[in-house]
Design a protein around this motif. Structure first.
Motif, PDB file in Angstrom:
ATOM      1  N   HIS A 136     -44.824  -6.863  17.594  1.00 42.86           N
ATOM      2  CA  HIS A 136     -45.900  -6.066  18.204  1.00 42.86           C
ATOM      3  C   HIS A 136     -45.993  -6.339  19.705  1.00 42.86           C
ATOM      4  CE1 HIS A 136     -47.276  -5.008  14.185  1.00 42.86           C
ATOM      5  NE2 HIS A 136     -47.178  -6.281  13.867  1.00 42.86           N
ATOM      6  N   ARG A 137     -46.820  -5.519  20.365  1.00 40.40           N
ATOM      7  CA  ARG A 137     -46.999  -5.680  21.823  1.00 40.40           C
ATOM      8  C   ARG A 137     -47.979  -6.820  22.098  1.00 40.40           C
ATOM      9  NH1 ARG A 137     -47.709  -0.512  25.409  1.00 40.40           N
ATOM     10  NH2 ARG A 137     -49.378   0.111  23.981  1.00 40.40           N
ATOM     11  N   ILE A 138     -47.471  -8.038  21.979  1.00 39.98           N
ATOM     12  CA  ILE A 138     -48.313  -9.213  22.170  1.00 39.98           C
ATOM     13  C   ILE A 138     -47.767 -10.069  23.307  1.00 39.98           C
ATOM     14  CG2 ILE A 138     -49.164 -11.354  21.118  1.00 39.98           C
ATOM     15  CD1 ILE A 138     -48.875  -9.895  18.360  1.00 39.98           C
ATOM     16  N   LEU A 139     -48.621 -10.365  24.269  1.00 43.90           N
ATOM     17  CA  LEU A 139     -48.259 -11.326  25.321  1.00 43.90           C
ATOM     18  C   LEU A 139     -48.824 -12.674  24.888  1.00 43.90           C
ATOM     19  CD1 LEU A 139     -47.160 -11.901  28.238  1.00 43.90           C
ATOM     20  CD2 LEU A 139     -49.504 -11.473  29.040  1.00 43.90           C
ATOM     21  N   TYR A 140     -47.947 -13.630  24.632  1.00 42.98           N
ATOM     22  CA  TYR A 140     -48.364 -14.937  24.103  1.00 42.98           C
ATOM     23  C   TYR A 140     -48.387 -15.942  25.248  1.00 42.98           C
ATOM     24  CZ  TYR A 140     -48.734 -18.361  20.225  1.00 42.98           C
ATOM     25  OH  TYR A 140     -49.155 -19.311  19.315  1.00 42.98           O
ATOM     26  N   LEU A 141     -49.562 -16.419  25.575  1.00 39.95           N
ATOM     27  CA  LEU A 141     -49.708 -17.340  26.717  1.00 39.95           C
ATOM     28  C   LEU A 141     -50.200 -18.710  26.249  1.00 39.95           C
ATOM     29  CD1 LEU A 141     -51.611 -14.951  29.184  1.00 39.95           C
ATOM     30  CD2 LEU A 141     -49.156 -15.454  29.192  1.00 39.95           C
ATOM     31  N   PHE A 142     -50.048 -19.696  27.123  1.00 36.11           N
ATOM     32  CA  PHE A 142     -50.507 -21.052  26.819  1.00 36.11           C
ATOM     33  C   PHE A 142     -51.492 -21.532  27.886  1.00 36.11           C
ATOM     34  CE2 PHE A 142     -46.447 -20.574  24.766  1.00 36.11           C
ATOM     35  CZ  PHE A 142     -46.647 -21.150  23.514  1.00 36.11           C
ATOM     36  N   TYR A 143     -52.554 -22.153  27.419  1.00 42.17           N
ATOM     37  CA  TYR A 143     -53.564 -22.726  28.314  1.00 42.17           C
ATOM     38  C   TYR A 143     -52.920 -23.690  29.307  1.00 42.17           C
ATOM     39  CZ  TYR A 143     -57.879 -25.237  29.654  1.00 42.17           C
ATOM     40  OH  TYR A 143     -58.914 -25.823  30.345  1.00 42.17           O
ATOM     41  N   GLU A 144     -52.002 -24.501  28.807  1.00 45.13           N
ATOM     42  CA  GLU A 144     -51.371 -25.517  29.669  1.00 45.13           C
ATOM     43  C   GLU A 144     -50.579 -24.864  30.809  1.00 45.13           C
ATOM     44  OE1 GLU A 144     -51.105 -25.501  26.245  1.00 45.13           O
ATOM     45  OE2 GLU A 144     -52.730 -26.944  25.997  1.00 45.13           O
ATOM     46  N   ASP A 145     -49.913 -23.758  30.501  1.00 44.01           N
ATOM     47  CA  ASP A 145     -49.186 -23.028  31.563  1.00 44.01           C
ATOM     48  C   ASP A 145     -50.170 -22.458  32.581  1.00 44.01           C
ATOM     49  OD1 ASP A 145     -46.959 -23.535  30.041  1.00 44.01           O
ATOM     50  OD2 ASP A 145     -46.734 -21.473  29.310  1.00 44.01           O
ATOM     51  N   MET A 146     -51.289 -21.982  32.085  1.00 39.60           N
ATOM     52  CA  MET A 146     -52.301 -21.403  32.980  1.00 39.60           C
ATOM     53  C   MET A 146     -52.858 -22.467  33.919  1.00 39.60           C
ATOM     54  SD  MET A 146     -54.134 -18.860  30.201  1.00 39.60           S
ATOM     55  CE  MET A 146     -55.558 -18.380  31.189  1.00 39.60           C
ATOM     56  N   LYS A 147     -53.029 -23.680  33.398  1.00 35.73           N
ATOM     57  CA  LYS A 147     -53.508 -24.778  34.246  1.00 35.73           C
ATOM     58  C   LYS A 147     -52.441 -25.168  35.267  1.00 35.73           C
ATOM     59  CE  LYS A 147     -56.629 -27.084  34.448  1.00 35.73           C
ATOM     60  NZ  LYS A 147     -57.951 -26.945  35.147  1.00 35.73           N
ATOM     61  N   GLU A 148     -51.209 -25.229  34.799  1.00 30.69           N
ATOM     62  CA  GLU A 148     -50.127 -25.701  35.660  1.00 30.69           C
ATOM     63  C   GLU A 148     -49.799 -24.710  36.772  1.00 30.69           C
ATOM     64  OE1 GLU A 148     -46.260 -28.116  34.471  1.00 30.69           O
ATOM     65  OE2 GLU A 148     -46.079 -26.007  33.952  1.00 30.69           O
TER      66      GLU A 148
END
Ligand code: A3P
Length: 299
Positions: free
Chosen positions: A190-202
């Protein structure tokens, strides 16, 4: 009566093995029949993964960096929380479904549902979905504190007891392990963008750019920097339209722990004993043996 006395801690009831609040359970037929529209955007997370942060980033992108527009209402009202339902007291009444149905397109909504409980129309309409995952140890610590400060959540018990409930999935929205794995699998279909909190912090800028691309938006460097600034933990903590100080008077006790608590990676180290960490890691290995998903518990 203070609100605290009129709103009891939520009771849970399992729906297809997933503990939901009895209020959500009571309207489940309507949740399941929800009519998604093709241009709906769904922000999905296991609780405490950085939902509010992602909502603010998405709204700022959609409003082209206009801070005033983003302050038109609280996060809770800007983005309908799909399955969330509080029938009473009237001062706290909330229906994510009603809010969504009344909202003109394009809509952005929030959910904590595991992938198998997402209303089928989201798949039928091929809606875009942003999923954010956070490492289990920090999610657990954040969820524990959230249960303590939010009197509408079930009683967490002691830290030790809550850890046990988290590991066995006996908490609101069920097993963290199944949640992150289920959505990870779904992203291939499906059209899902899978992100990580740790990447967002970094590297928040890089992750915001991923969201921009996913939403097919192009913004100037100036606007991007403005979004970066306004969605930082420090700024959001002081933003009454994003820090949940307006939505649950008497229910969330921000003096105990603010909703914007710490906003860091690795806070779990302040709570896990060596023995608890060992037990958690061993259990984690078993539960996550069947996935390629990898989490970072420190940066
Ligand atoms: P902590 O309790 O670890 O501080 P959710 O919105 O999914 O309920 O997640 C809440 C968690 O995200 C809290 O974690 C909160 O502090 C953190 N958070 C909220 N806004 C943030 C931001 N702009 N940057 C980093 N963390 C943020």
């Amino acid at each position: 009566l203070s609100l605290e006395q009129t709103l009891d801690r939520a009771e849970l009831r399992e729906l297809k093995g997933i503990p939901l609040t009895t209020a959500t359970y009571s309207i489940w037929d309507q949740v399941w029949k929800f009519k998604a529209r093709p241009d709906d955007l769904l922000i999905s997370t296991y609780a405490k993964a950085g939902t509010t942060w992602t909502q603010e980033i998405v709204d700022m992108i959609q409003q082209n960096g206009d801070v005033e527009k983003c302050r038109r209402a609280t996060t809770y009202r800007r983005h309908p929380f799909l399955e969330w339902y509080i029938p009473e007291p009237s001062s706290l009444r909330y229906s994510g479904l009603e809010l969504a149905e009344a909202m003109p397109s394009p809509r952005t909504m929030k959910t904590h549902l595991p992938v198998q409980l997402v209303p089928p129309s989201f798949w039928e309409q091929n809606c875009k979905i942003i999923y954010v995952a956070r490492n289990p140890k920090d999610s657990l610590v954040s969820y524990y504190h959230f249960h303590r400060m939010n009197k509408a959540m079930p009683e967490p018990g002691t830290w030790e007891e809550f850890m046990e409930k988290f590991m066995t999935g006996k908490v609101l929205w069920g097993s963290w392990y199944d949640h992150v794995k289920g959505w990870w699998k779904a992203k291939d279909k499906h059209r899902i963008l899978y992100l990580f909190y740790e990447d967002m912090k970094e590297n928040p800028k890089q992750e915001i750019q991923k969201i921009l691309k996913f939403l097919e938006k192009d913004l100037t460097e100036d606007v991007l920097n403005k979004i970066l600034h306004n969605t930082s933990f420090e700024v959001m903590k002081e933003n009454p339209m994003a820090n949940y100080t307006k939505d649950f008077p008497g229910v969330m006790d921000h003096s105990l722990f603010p909703f914007m608590r710490k906003g860091v990676v690795s806070d779990w180290k302040n709570y896990f004993t060596v023995a608890q960490n060992k037990k958690f890691d061993e259990d984690y290995k078993k539960k996550m043996a069947d996935t390629s998903l990898v989490f970072r518990t420190e940066l």
